[in-house]
Design a protein around this motif. Structure first.
Motif, PDB file in Angstrom:
ATOM      1  N   HIS A   1      -3.098  -5.723  17.997  1.00 45.63           N
ATOM      2  CA  HIS A   1      -4.405  -5.943  17.363  1.00 45.63           C
ATOM      3  C   HIS A   1      -4.886  -4.623  16.728  1.00 45.63           C
ATOM      4  O   HIS A   1      -5.150  -3.657  17.446  1.00 45.63           O
ATOM      5  CB  HIS A   1      -5.390  -6.403  18.444  1.00 45.63           C
ATOM      6  N   PRO A   2      -4.993  -4.590  15.402  1.00 39.92           N
ATOM      7  CA  PRO A   2      -5.327  -3.312  14.740  1.00 39.92           C
ATOM      8  C   PRO A   2      -6.625  -2.679  15.248  1.00 39.92           C
ATOM      9  O   PRO A   2      -6.735  -1.453  15.291  1.00 39.92           O
ATOM     10  CB  PRO A   2      -5.453  -3.702  13.263  1.00 39.92           C
ATOM     11  N   GLU A   3      -7.588  -3.518  15.662  1.00 40.79           N
ATOM     12  CA  GLU A   3      -8.862  -2.945  16.122  1.00 40.79           C
ATOM     13  C   GLU A   3      -8.761  -2.369  17.527  1.00 40.79           C
ATOM     14  O   GLU A   3      -9.612  -1.589  17.950  1.00 40.79           O
ATOM     15  CB  GLU A   3      -9.969  -4.000  16.059  1.00 40.79           C
ATOM     16  N   GLN A   4      -7.723  -2.782  18.242  1.00 38.02           N
ATOM     17  CA  GLN A   4      -7.530  -2.229  19.590  1.00 38.02           C
ATOM     18  C   GLN A   4      -6.502  -1.107  19.600  1.00 38.02           C
ATOM     19  O   GLN A   4      -6.319  -0.429  20.608  1.00 38.02           O
ATOM     20  CB  GLN A   4      -7.087  -3.340  20.549  1.00 38.02           C
ATOM     21  N   ALA A   5      -5.817  -0.923  18.485  1.00 39.98           N
ATOM     22  CA  ALA A   5      -4.774   0.103  18.419  1.00 39.98           C
ATOM     23  C   ALA A   5      -5.404   1.492  18.321  1.00 39.98           C
ATOM     24  O   ALA A   5      -6.466   1.665  17.713  1.00 39.98           O
ATOM     25  CB  ALA A   5      -3.872  -0.159  17.211  1.00 39.98           C
ATOM     26  N   ASP A   6      -4.740   2.462  18.941  1.00 35.45           N
ATOM     27  CA  ASP A   6      -5.158   3.856  18.840  1.00 35.45           C
ATOM     28  C   ASP A   6      -5.285   4.231  17.346  1.00 35.45           C
ATOM     29  O   ASP A   6      -4.362   3.978  16.576  1.00 35.45           O
ATOM     30  CB  ASP A   6      -4.066   4.712  19.516  1.00 35.45           C
ATOM     31  N   PRO A   7      -6.424   4.817  16.951  1.00 38.29           N
ATOM     32  CA  PRO A   7      -6.603   5.144  15.527  1.00 38.29           C
ATOM     33  C   PRO A   7      -5.532   6.092  14.974  1.00 38.29           C
ATOM     34  O   PRO A   7      -5.311   6.141  13.767  1.00 38.29           O
ATOM     35  CB  PRO A   7      -7.977   5.827  15.482  1.00 38.29           C
TER      36      PRO A   7
ATOM     37  N   ARG B   1       0.810  -1.221   0.000  1.00 38.28           N
ATOM     38  CA  ARG B   1       0.000   0.000   0.000  1.00 38.28           C
ATOM     39  C   ARG B   1       0.846   1.275   0.000  1.00 38.28           C
ATOM     40  O   ARG B   1       0.333   2.362   0.290  1.00 38.28           O
ATOM     41  CB  ARG B   1      -0.967  -0.030   1.183  1.00 38.28           C
ATOM     42  N   ASN B   2       2.126   1.130  -0.314  1.00 36.06           N
ATOM     43  CA  ASN B   2       3.009   2.299  -0.425  1.00 36.06           C
ATOM     44  C   ASN B   2       3.028   3.174   0.825  1.00 36.06           C
ATOM     45  O   ASN B   2       2.981   4.404   0.738  1.00 36.06           O
ATOM     46  CB  ASN B   2       2.610   3.155  -1.638  1.00 36.06           C
ATOM     47  N   LEU B   3       3.120   2.539   1.977  1.00 35.14           N
ATOM     48  CA  LEU B   3       3.112   3.299   3.236  1.00 35.14           C
ATOM     49  C   LEU B   3       4.516   3.599   3.767  1.00 35.14           C
ATOM     50  O   LEU B   3       4.654   4.205   4.835  1.00 35.14           O
ATOM     51  CB  LEU B   3       2.321   2.521   4.299  1.00 35.14           C
ATOM     52  N   THR B   4       5.540   3.205   3.011  1.00 36.15           N
ATOM     53  CA  THR B   4       6.909   3.346   3.533  1.00 36.15           C
ATOM     54  C   THR B   4       7.234   4.783   3.929  1.00 36.15           C
ATOM     55  O   THR B   4       7.726   5.045   5.030  1.00 36.15           O
ATOM     56  CB  THR B   4       7.933   2.865   2.479  1.00 36.15           C
ATOM     57  N   GLY B   5       6.964   5.725   3.039  1.00 34.44           N
ATOM     58  CA  GLY B   5       7.283   7.128   3.324  1.00 34.44           C
ATOM     59  C   GLY B   5       6.573   7.615   4.572  1.00 34.44           C
ATOM     60  O   GLY B   5       7.152   8.336   5.400  1.00 34.44           O
ATOM     61  N   HIS B   6       5.348   7.195   4.724  1.00 33.68           N
ATOM     62  CA  HIS B   6       4.548   7.593   5.876  1.00 33.68           C
ATOM     63  C   HIS B   6       5.158   7.060   7.170  1.00 33.68           C
ATOM     64  O   HIS B   6       5.285   7.788   8.159  1.00 33.68           O
ATOM     65  CB  HIS B   6       3.135   7.053   5.684  1.00 33.68           C
TER      66      HIS B   6
ATOM     67  N   SER C   1      -2.387   5.735  15.682  1.00 32.87           N
ATOM     68  CA  SER C   1      -1.163   4.947  15.495  1.00 32.87           C
ATOM     69  C   SER C   1      -1.171   4.307  14.104  1.00 32.87           C
ATOM     70  O   SER C   1      -2.217   4.231  13.441  1.00 32.87           O
ATOM     71  CB  SER C   1      -1.067   3.859  16.568  1.00 32.87           C
ATOM     72  N   LEU C   2       0.000   3.834  13.668  1.00 27.89           N
ATOM     73  CA  LEU C   2       0.089   3.225  12.329  1.00 27.89           C
ATOM     74  C   LEU C   2      -0.800   1.997  12.216  1.00 27.89           C
ATOM     75  O   LEU C   2      -1.506   1.808  11.220  1.00 27.89           O
ATOM     76  CB  LEU C   2       1.548   2.841  12.036  1.00 27.89           C
ATOM     77  N   ARG C   3      -0.775   1.157  13.240  1.00 32.99           N
ATOM     78  CA  ARG C   3      -1.589  -0.060  13.175  1.00 32.99           C
ATOM     79  C   ARG C   3      -3.079   0.254  13.283  1.00 32.99           C
ATOM     80  O   ARG C   3      -3.907  -0.393  12.629  1.00 32.99           O
ATOM     81  CB  ARG C   3      -1.149  -1.022  14.276  1.00 32.99           C
ATOM     82  N   GLY C   4      -3.409   1.244  14.104  1.00 28.21           N
ATOM     83  CA  GLY C   4      -4.814   1.637  14.232  1.00 28.21           C
ATOM     84  C   GLY C   4      -5.347   2.226  12.936  1.00 28.21           C
ATOM     85  O   GLY C   4      -6.501   2.000  12.547  1.00 28.21           O
ATOM     86  N   ALA C   5      -4.513   2.967  12.245  1.00 29.30           N
ATOM     87  CA  ALA C   5      -4.951   3.625  11.011  1.00 29.30           C
ATOM     88  C   ALA C   5      -4.944   2.682   9.813  1.00 29.30           C
ATOM     89  O   ALA C   5      -5.842   2.744   8.972  1.00 29.30           O
ATOM     90  CB  ALA C   5      -4.036   4.824  10.732  1.00 29.30           C
ATOM     91  N   TYR C   6      -3.944   1.793   9.733  1.00 29.12           N
ATOM     92  CA  TYR C   6      -3.739   1.046   8.494  1.00 29.12           C
ATOM     93  C   TYR C   6      -3.772  -0.479   8.637  1.00 29.12           C
ATOM     94  O   TYR C   6      -3.697  -1.185   7.637  1.00 29.12           O
ATOM     95  CB  TYR C   6      -2.400   1.439   7.858  1.00 29.12           C
TER      96      TYR C   6
END
Ligand code: IDP
Ligand code: MG
Length: 171
Positions: free
Chosen positions: A100-106, A16-21, A108-113
């Motif tokens: 867990h992406p659904e428990q991650a702060d939105p 998903r080309n998230l490297t730069g982010h 944060s990277l995991r929460g957002a993506y």
């Protein structure tokens, strides 16, 4: 305390080309890169890296995930970094967010993506070492000692200013 920590940009993030982010967010956290490379992950490396999870039901799918087998040819590797900085291990964990992406702060990277696949693997964008001892073990797995640059924090913190100054001096 100045620490080193391992960061892997996982195949879902590459796809998903998230490297730069990711790199931007880690720079904002005051951390700097002292090692970087693209890695085609072998079966042995994947198993050793995730050995603490070998008895989990999702382990076989996790191995396929980190080897890039779930995200197509262009994402069939990972980007591996050693980040350094004050309290680096915890700072990267904070930017990453909960496993867990659904428990991650939105925010944060995991929460957002991040997401959970239908097979139950948590595709969560990056790997971040969990504690300093684990960071040391993982860095030893992914990098040879000579692949890590011995930058001092003061030099790295002034990098953007010191480069032109040095250049004026005829370097
Ligand atoms: P961490 O990546 O936050 O340190 P670990 O427990 O070390 O979390 O797990 C490594 C990776 O295994 C996670 O990032 C995630 O991709 C996957 N994973 C962990 N726990 C689960 C689970 O309960 N179900 C599915 N996948 C999981
Ligand atoms: Mg872990």
């Amino acid at each position: 305390m100045i620490e080193n920590t391992l960061v892997l940009i996982k195949p879902d993030a590459l796809q998903r080309n998230l490297t730069g982010h990711v790199v931007f967010r880690l720079a904002q956290a005051g951390l700097y890169i002292v090692g970087a490379k693209v890695v085609q992950v072998s079966d042995a490396l994947a198993h050793e890296h995730y050995k603490h999870l070998r008895n989990k039901p999702f382990f076989p799918e996790l191995i396929r995930y980190i080897k890039g087998e779930l995200h197509g040819k262009l994402s069939s590797g990972v980007l591996a970094f050693v980040y350094r900085g004050e309290n680096a291990v915890q700072k990267v964990r904070d930017v990453a967010g909960a496993t867990h992406p659904e428990q991650a702060d939105p925010k944060s990277l995991r929460g957002a993506y991040g997401r959970i696949t239908t097979k139950g693997v948590m595709e969560n964008v990056i790997h971040a070492s969990s504690d300093p001892a684990e960071a040391q073990r993982e860095i030893g797995l992914w990098f040879a000692p000579e692949e890590i640059v011995d930058l001092e924090p003061a030099v790295a913190g002034n990098a953007s200013r010191s480069v032109p100054r040095k250049a004026k001096g005829g370097l």
